[in-house]
Design a protein around this motif. Structure first.
Motif, PDB file in Angstrom:
ATOM      1  N   ASP A  10       0.952  -1.316   0.117  1.00 48.90           N
ATOM      2  CA  ASP A  10       0.013   0.242  -0.072  1.00 48.90           C
ATOM      3  C   ASP A  10       0.785   1.375  -0.163  1.00 48.90           C
ATOM      4  OD1 ASP A  10      -2.492   1.691   0.332  1.00 48.90           O
ATOM      5  OD2 ASP A  10      -1.423   1.827   2.253  1.00 48.90           O
ATOM      6  N   ARG A  71      -7.955   3.789  -2.229  1.00 45.00           N
ATOM      7  CA  ARG A  71      -7.416   2.423  -2.510  1.00 45.00           C
ATOM      8  C   ARG A  71      -8.174   2.121  -3.894  1.00 45.00           C
ATOM      9  NH1 ARG A  71      -6.152   0.025   3.195  1.00 45.00           N
ATOM     10  NH2 ARG A  71      -4.347   1.461   4.010  1.00 45.00           N
ATOM     11  N   TYR A  76      -4.467   4.043  -8.322  1.00 48.78           N
ATOM     12  CA  TYR A  76      -3.767   3.421  -7.226  1.00 48.78           C
ATOM     13  C   TYR A  76      -3.551   2.093  -7.590  1.00 48.78           C
ATOM     14  CZ  TYR A  76      -3.407   1.093  -2.875  1.00 48.78           C
ATOM     15  OH  TYR A  76      -2.938   0.130  -1.618  1.00 48.78           O
TER      16      TYR A  76
END
Length: 98
Positions: A10, A71, A76
């Motif tokens: 992430d 996200r 992303y």
């Protein structure tokens, strides 16, 4: 480099979002290599690398600017894909050159 978890992926993806997309592959490769070097240093000297980082992708990425984003965005997901590609390529390498 230390084991990679979801939080590592992430934060690395969010680091890539902070650089131009044309530079993502190179930036991801450099980030992974820097984490690996920091891990080798930590194992040899018993302390974090002088430039920061403890050998995890998360620790290395934490040293860099990153973008806050959803996200679920397509951007992303594309950045995450670039990180995964770079990680897969790194794992295929022979690391005896370090």
């Amino acid at each position: 480099m230390r084991r990679v978890g979801l939080s590592d992926l992430d934060i690395a993806a969010r680091v890539l979002l902070h650089v131009p997309q044309t530079d993502w592959d190179t930036a991801a490769q450099q980030l992974i290599e820097q984490a690996h070097v920091a891990d080798l240093w930590r194992k040899r000297h018993g302390v974090a690398h002088p430039d920061g980082g403890t050998g995890s992708l998360y620790a290395q990425a934490s040293l860099l600017p990153r973008k806050v984003t959803s996200r679920c965005s397509a951007q992303y997901c594309a950045a995450l894909e670039a990180v995964l590609r770079a990680l897969a390529a790194w794992r295929m390498r022979d690391h005896r050159d370090m």
